[in-house]
Design an enzyme around this catalytic site. Sequence first.
Site, PDB file in Angstrom:
ATOM      1  N   CYS A 119       0.657  -1.356  -0.160  1.00  0.00           N
ATOM      2  CA  CYS A 119       0.079   0.148   0.091  1.00  0.00           C
ATOM      3  C   CYS A 119       0.796   1.119  -0.069  1.00  0.00           C
ATOM      4  O   CYS A 119       0.413   2.364  -0.203  1.00  0.00           O
ATOM      5  CB  CYS A 119      -0.942   0.063   1.231  1.00  0.00           C
ATOM      6  SG  CYS A 119      -2.090  -1.532   1.469  1.00  0.00           S
ATOM      7  N   HIS A 260      -3.898   6.862   2.889  1.00  0.00           N
ATOM      8  CA  HIS A 260      -4.250   5.712   2.258  1.00  0.00           C
ATOM      9  C   HIS A 260      -5.496   5.269   2.761  1.00  0.00           C
ATOM     10  O   HIS A 260      -5.986   5.243   3.891  1.00  0.00           O
ATOM     11  CB  HIS A 260      -3.088   4.531   2.552  1.00  0.00           C
ATOM     12  CG  HIS A 260      -3.721   3.239   2.067  1.00  0.00           C
ATOM     13  ND1 HIS A 260      -4.197   2.746   0.910  1.00  0.00           N
ATOM     14  CD2 HIS A 260      -3.706   1.725   2.634  1.00  0.00           C
ATOM     15  CE1 HIS A 260      -4.441   1.640   0.782  1.00  0.00           C
ATOM     16  NE2 HIS A 260      -4.390   1.137   1.978  1.00  0.00           N
ATOM     17  N   ASN A 290     -10.413  -0.465  -0.656  1.00  0.00           N
ATOM     18  CA  ASN A 290      -8.921  -0.365  -0.296  1.00  0.00           C
ATOM     19  C   ASN A 290      -8.222  -0.858  -1.670  1.00  0.00           C
ATOM     20  O   ASN A 290      -8.360  -1.768  -1.997  1.00  0.00           O
ATOM     21  CB  ASN A 290      -8.414  -1.063   0.755  1.00  0.00           C
ATOM     22  CG  ASN A 290      -6.872  -0.932   0.900  1.00  0.00           C
ATOM     23  OD1 ASN A 290      -6.172  -0.625  -0.094  1.00  0.00           O
ATOM     24  ND2 ASN A 290      -6.569  -1.674   1.850  1.00  0.00           N
TER      25      ASN A 290
HETATM   26  C1  LIG Z   1     -10.539  -6.045   8.637  1.00  0.00           C
HETATM   27  C2  LIG Z   1     -11.406  -5.245   9.702  1.00  0.00           C
HETATM   28  C3  LIG Z   1     -12.602  -4.287   8.888  1.00  0.00           C
HETATM   29  C4  LIG Z   1     -12.394  -5.919  10.953  1.00  0.00           C
HETATM   30  O1  LIG Z   1     -12.725  -4.978  11.743  1.00  0.00           O
HETATM   31  P1  LIG Z   1     -12.698  -5.338  12.995  1.00  0.00           P
HETATM   32  O2  LIG Z   1     -13.835  -4.342  13.576  1.00  0.00           O
HETATM   33  O3  LIG Z   1     -11.354  -5.212  13.453  1.00  0.00           O
HETATM   34  O4  LIG Z   1     -13.520  -6.952  13.273  1.00  0.00           O
HETATM   35  P2  LIG Z   1     -12.846  -8.209  13.762  1.00  0.00           P
HETATM   36  O5  LIG Z   1     -11.811  -8.550  12.878  1.00  0.00           O
HETATM   37  O6  LIG Z   1     -12.310  -7.959  15.251  1.00  0.00           O
HETATM   38  O7  LIG Z   1     -14.054  -8.884  13.836  1.00  0.00           O
HETATM   39  C5  LIG Z   1     -15.351  -8.989  14.683  1.00  0.00           C
HETATM   40  C6  LIG Z   1     -16.246  -9.864  14.197  1.00  0.00           C
HETATM   41  O8  LIG Z   1     -16.871  -9.561  12.966  1.00  0.00           O
HETATM   42  C7  LIG Z   1     -16.704 -10.809  12.239  1.00  0.00           C
HETATM   43  N1  LIG Z   1     -16.623 -10.399  10.873  1.00  0.00           N
HETATM   44  C8  LIG Z   1     -15.315 -10.222  10.160  1.00  0.00           C
HETATM   45  N2  LIG Z   1     -15.762  -9.858   8.887  1.00  0.00           N
HETATM   46  C9  LIG Z   1     -16.919  -9.720   8.745  1.00  0.00           C
HETATM   47  C10 LIG Z   1     -17.866  -9.531   7.643  1.00  0.00           C
HETATM   48  N3  LIG Z   1     -17.346  -9.256   6.647  1.00  0.00           N
HETATM   49  N4  LIG Z   1     -19.191  -9.620   7.803  1.00  0.00           N
HETATM   50  C11 LIG Z   1     -19.790  -9.737   8.955  1.00  0.00           C
HETATM   51  N5  LIG Z   1     -18.868 -10.020  10.108  1.00  0.00           N
HETATM   52  C12 LIG Z   1     -17.717 -10.193   9.767  1.00  0.00           C
HETATM   53  C13 LIG Z   1     -15.499 -11.514  12.650  1.00  0.00           C
HETATM   54  O9  LIG Z   1     -15.518 -12.929  12.429  1.00  0.00           O
HETATM   55  C14 LIG Z   1     -15.812 -11.293  14.310  1.00  0.00           C
HETATM   56  O10 LIG Z   1     -16.679 -11.991  14.739  1.00  0.00           O
HETATM   57  P3  LIG Z   1     -16.659 -12.641  16.320  1.00  0.00           P
HETATM   58  O11 LIG Z   1     -16.663 -11.434  17.196  1.00  0.00           O
HETATM   59  O12 LIG Z   1     -17.829 -13.518  16.325  1.00  0.00           O
HETATM   60  O13 LIG Z   1     -15.223 -13.536  16.211  1.00  0.00           O
HETATM   61  C15 LIG Z   1     -10.544  -4.218  10.374  1.00  0.00           C
HETATM   62  O14 LIG Z   1      -9.807  -4.641  11.193  1.00  0.00           O
HETATM   63  C16 LIG Z   1      -9.542  -3.176   9.321  1.00  0.00           C
HETATM   64  O15 LIG Z   1     -10.057  -2.445   8.746  1.00  0.00           O
HETATM   65  N6  LIG Z   1      -8.335  -3.657   9.495  1.00  0.00           N
HETATM   66  C17 LIG Z   1      -7.317  -3.074   8.669  1.00  0.00           C
HETATM   67  C18 LIG Z   1      -7.472  -3.515   7.226  1.00  0.00           C
HETATM   68  C19 LIG Z   1      -6.227  -3.900   6.617  1.00  0.00           C
HETATM   69  O16 LIG Z   1      -5.334  -4.543   7.040  1.00  0.00           O
HETATM   70  N7  LIG Z   1      -6.269  -3.430   5.237  1.00  0.00           N
HETATM   71  C20 LIG Z   1      -4.885  -3.914   4.495  1.00  0.00           C
HETATM   72  C21 LIG Z   1      -3.687  -2.897   5.136  1.00  0.00           C
HETATM   73  S1  LIG Z   1      -3.509  -1.515   4.254  1.00  0.00           S
END
Ligand SMILES: CC(C)(COP(=O)(O)OP(=O)(O)OC[C@H]1O[C@@H](n2cnc3c(N)ncnc32)[C@H](O)[C@@H]1OP(=O)(O)O)[C@@H](O)C(=O)NCCC(=O)NCCS
Length: 333
Positions: A119, A260, A290
């Site tokens: 990224c 980003h 993204n």
């Molecule tokens: C990926 C991202 C959106 C997840 O959001 P979050 O708030 O951290 O959510 P979590 O991963 O803790 O998951 C929370 C719950 O939602 C669930 N979940 C994950 N994806 C889901 C989806 N698409 N739809 C519904 N539920 C989902 C998980 O299974 C988890 O369930 P649980 O509590 O029963 O275990 C967030 O962490 C993020 O944007 N991270 C950075 C993104 C990234 O790495 N980008 C690339 C680098 S530039």
Amino acid sequence: MGSNNKIFGAYISGTGSFVPDKILTNADLSKMVDTSDEWITTRTGIKERRIANENETTAYLSIEACRNAMEMAGLGPEEIGAVIIGTITPEMVFPSTGCFVQQALGLKNAFAFDLQAACSGFLYSLSVAEAFVKMGKYNNILVLGAETLSTIVDYNERTSCILFGDGAGAAVVSRTDDTSKGVLYTNCGADGGGWESLYCKAYGSRYPVSRPLEDESDKFMKLQGREVYQLAVRTIVDEFNLCLKSHDLDKSQIKMIIPHQMNARIIESSSKRLGLSEDQVYINIAKYGNTSAASIPIALDECVRQGILTKGDYSILIAFGAGLTWASALIKF
Ligand SMILES: CC(C)(COP(=O)(O)OP(=O)(O)OC[C@H]1O[C@@H](n2cnc3c(N)ncnc32)[C@H](O)[C@@H]1OP(=O)(O)O)[C@@H](O)C(=O)NCCC(=O)NCCS
């Protein structure tokens, strides 16, 4: 250095972008995996993303973005000295995406290569171009971020497949005698110790195409979203402050920060920590998701074409991604 050891300025003389027509909405994704528009919108701010068809390869998207940027800069193909493409989804393993773009646009005086910093690819490339142009070696360099992430996304895996989209953005970095404008400062960093936060294992030398994968899903990108989330917020804050400090600026002097586009909540929480007003922060993630290296140059092109960034405005660009890598740039238009 130039012949007189003179340091030149490097400014953005043109920007361009291109995204595929095909739209994948949150509603579409909710038919493919167990998710919902409500979950995706509240957790990420994304409403839809663009998906390339099989003819819209990374070079194809790049060529269109370059055409737009060269047109704005008013430059012909023979005036471009180099093309640098930040990408993790290149046209082929080799030759580089840059070579396909060089040939297609008739950039007969340009050398070309891809730069892999996930990224952060666009800002790493910008930093390389800045150095070449400021030392007087080249007059105009095309810098891109271009991705077809849909080719490495696992559409059975709900946490990652909702995040990513395809697109390309380009900027022409040009030489000027006026060192008070243009790319005033860039910073790039890396921490390979964090590689397991975000990666795609296949098909390099460690997991070559000639050996069957133990886990077929290793063809696709994997991420530890939570880890990346926290680091990203901290990095945006630190890089913003570094950019301000480099030129003794106050945050009120920054017209627009272009982070980003990885998650609207990450951007909002870092801007809140920085005490920025909403109209100082550019967010277009709802439309594209993204797009990795492409996200900053697409947003930059929108800001320039919509007249949000005009002559004399300061902007700070900040990236964070796999590697781990990060980068920032302070630009005066
Ligand atoms: C990926 C991202 C959106 C997840 O959001 P979050 O708030 O951290 O959510 P979590 O991963 O803790 O998951 C929370 C719950 O939602 C669930 N979940 C994950 N994806 C889901 C989806 N698409 N739809 C519904 N539920 C989902 C998980 O299974 C988890 O369930 P649980 O509590 O029963 O275990 C967030 O962490 C993020 O944007 N991270 C950075 C993104 C990234 O790495 N980008 C690339 C680098 S530039």
